[in-house]
Design a protein around this motif. Structure first.
Motif, PDB file in Angstrom:
ATOM      1  N   THR A  53      28.415  74.455  16.285  1.00  0.00           N
ATOM      2  CA  THR A  53      28.021  74.665  15.081  1.00  0.00           C
ATOM      3  C   THR A  53      27.046  75.071  14.479  1.00  0.00           C
ATOM      4  N   GLN A  93      33.900  78.204  11.201  1.00  0.00           N
ATOM      5  CA  GLN A  93      35.129  78.128  12.266  1.00  0.00           C
ATOM      6  C   GLN A  93      36.100  77.589  11.046  1.00  0.00           C
ATOM      7  N   ASP A 170      32.937  81.549  15.560  1.00  0.00           N
ATOM      8  CA  ASP A 170      32.607  79.619  15.973  1.00  0.00           C
ATOM      9  C   ASP A 170      34.499  79.366  15.830  1.00  0.00           C
TER      10      ASP A 170
HETATM   11 MG   LIG Z   1      31.971  73.873  15.156  1.00  0.00          MG
END
Ligand SMILES: [Mg+2]
Ligand SMILES: Nc1ncnc2c1ncn2[C@@H]1O[C@H](COP(=O)(O)OP(=O)(O)OP(=O)(O)O)[C@@H](O)[C@H]1O
Lengths: 252, 245
Positions: A53, A93, A170
């Motif tokens: 990330t 994410q 993500d």
């Molecule tokens: Mg991550």
């Protein structure tokens, strides 16, 4: 499936050299080097906490590197004007939908804020993109009324609206059931074929990774352990890489 | 607490630079404006009514005993218009509206909504700060104007009704009018405009620099309210000094 002749050569090339980043003395990215060709789907796999990330955040300018370079079409990302020159999108994410706006407003936000289309057309594009991720008719819902997987799909629709030249996903399928995951995988490939977008996909999902990737990188503790076509990575001699891929097998 | 003053000034500068976009953001400004109004109008009225009443109650008997009953309206009217309404309403709004702004922006920060805005090339100052600051800068002076009038009413009512004061409505407002002119009211309203800028800037800034989960949001909100109130009172002194005739 290497780069199918992109209908429009829309995607941008990306090059990362010697990228390093530490938070409070803890080294998270420890010298990353890789290149992504225009229109390529590049999948990054790696264990939790390996810096995936953080890497994506650097690529879209949300974090500044301690050392190293990120080049978009050969130009440094940090140079003035480069970020604005190319359309980029990131699917977070967590989805990162704006909780005070409806689903429809979230998806149409980019077009509305930059006044790129009249309201009627924004509504039409919004519905179309939502239908594309299997969420037709959810325009007036609030994000808090959606499940995690639905939020993720709205976030993908919101990114698609930008018609980006570089898109960063993500963990796009992390909260999805297998059927929805297939829909998202298809959407990732379709988008690339339609507008030739360069795609970076961070994922633990082996099916997704080996299904959509032109090339795969395995990252571990902020370093690239393997990088290559899906077949090359599958046969990679590094035991850490094998362990990671095998573990994936067992869990499924 | 003042280590952030520099950042605050920078943010204010960037918000001012974004002022030409006010018309573009009018829908958001209007939404914020009505939210502020709905959330605080009733409270402003109740608070200012009782402030006027208590002022009359404190000063009335004292003045009447000394044969100065005709000054009650003057003192209550003057202090409410120039001092009590602007400062206390600003404190109320800092607690009621400023805290909500910090909490909202802070949670947007923590849950990456602001990062998402930035990836869409949407400037958080234009999208979040400008509408809130503009709405507050318009709403607070209006609320204070209402508060001044309601406060006067409260004072007049207590002055009339309380047996130890027993100053008639007419006498109250006659005294008030002879002591308070439009400029005094404008003076108070202008102060409240400055307070609105203080509340808006501190609250948005604290929201934007929030870190570290729900607890961080709580910390930011507390800081925003406390810093706003402290800065309101300090700047009140200097504004009063500057505006002194
Ligand atoms: Mg991550
Ligand atoms: N803003 C930050 N401040 C301090 N440390 C951070 C920050 N962001 C990330 N880290 C640290 O960097 C490391 C890598 O985090 P990152 O989020 O990139 O992991 P990841 O590979 O995406 O993991 P996952 O698969 O669980 O999402 C973690 O140890 C994390 O604690």
């Amino acid at each position: 499936m290497m780069n199918a002749p992109a209908s429009q050569s829309n995607g941008v090339s990306l090059r990362v050299r010697g990228l390093r980043k530490a938070f409070n003395g803890q080294e998270v990215l420890r010298g990353l080097d890789f290149e992504v060709a225009p229109g390529e789907i590049f999948v990054i796999m790696g264990p939790s906490g390996s810096g995936k990330t953080v890497l994506l955040k650097h690529l879209i300018g949300l974090e500044a590197p301690d050392a190293g370079e990120i080049l978009l079409e050969g130009r440094p990302l940090q140079a003035p004007g480069v970020m604005n020159r190319y359309r980029m999108a990131m699917v977070f994410q967590s989805g990162a939908l704006l909780n005070s706006l409806t689903v429809g407003q979230n998806v149409g936000l980019y077009l509305a804020e930059h006044r790129l289309r009249p309201p009627g057309e924004i509504a039409r594009i919004t519905s179309e993109k939502l239908a594309g991720v299997g969420l037709a008719g959810t325009e007036d819902k609030m994000p808090s009324e959606l499940s995690g997987g639905m939020k993720k799909r709205v976030a993908i629709a919101r990114a698609l609206v930008i018609e980006p030249q570089l898109i960063l996903y993500d963990e796009p399928t992390s909260e999805l059931d297998p059927l929805s995951a297939v829909v998202i995988a298809e959407e990732i490939v379709r988008l690339k074929e339609r507008i030739g977008v360069t795609s970076l996909v961070v994922s633990h999902d082996r099916d997704l990774a080996f299904g959509v990737a032109d090339r795969i990188a395995v990252i571990h503790q902020g370093q690239m352990r393997a990088i290559g076509t899906p077949d090359e990575v599958k046969r990679h001699p590094d035991p850490l890489v094998q362990q990671f891929l095998q573990a994936g097998f067992k869990r499924q | 607490m003042f280590q952030n003053i520099g950042e605050l000034v920078v943010l204010f500068g960037r918000t001012l630079a974004a002022l030409p976009l006010v018309w573009r953001q009018r829908q958001k400004i209007l939404d914020q404006f009505f939210e502020i109004g709905v959330a605080s109008l009733l409270m402003v009225c109740i608070l200012s009514f009782f402030i006027g009443g208590v002022m009359a109650l404190q000063t009335g008997p004292l003045l009447v005993e000394r044969g100065l009953g005709s000054y009650v309206g003057a003192i209550v009217g003057y202090s409410i218009a120039k001092e009590l309404a602007p400062v206390l309403m600003a404190v109320l709004i800092a607690g009621r509206i400023g805290s909500a702004m910090t909490a909202e922006i802070g949670s947007m920060r923590v849950y990456q909504e602001i990062d998402a805005l930035r990836t869409m090339n949407i400037n958080p100052v234009h999208f979040l700060v400008l509408p809130r600051l503009t709405a507050l800068a318009v709403a607070l002076p209006m609320l204070v104007t209402i508060a001044i009038v309601v406060g006067w009413m409260g004072g007049a009512l207590v002055a009339t009704a309380n047996a130890r004061i027993a100053v008639s409505f007419e006498a109250f407002f006659h005294a008030l009018r002879s002591a308070v002119d439009l400029l005094d009211v404008l003076n108070g309203v202008f102060k409240s405009f400055m307070f609105a800028l203080i509340i808006g800037m501190i609250s948005c800034h604290q929201g934007l620099i929030t870190r570290g989960g729900p607890r961080g949001i709580g910390r930011s909100v507390t800081k925003a309210v406390v810093n706003s109130i402290v800065l309101i009172v300090i700047s009140d002194y200097f504004l009063t000094r500057i505006l002194l005739k």
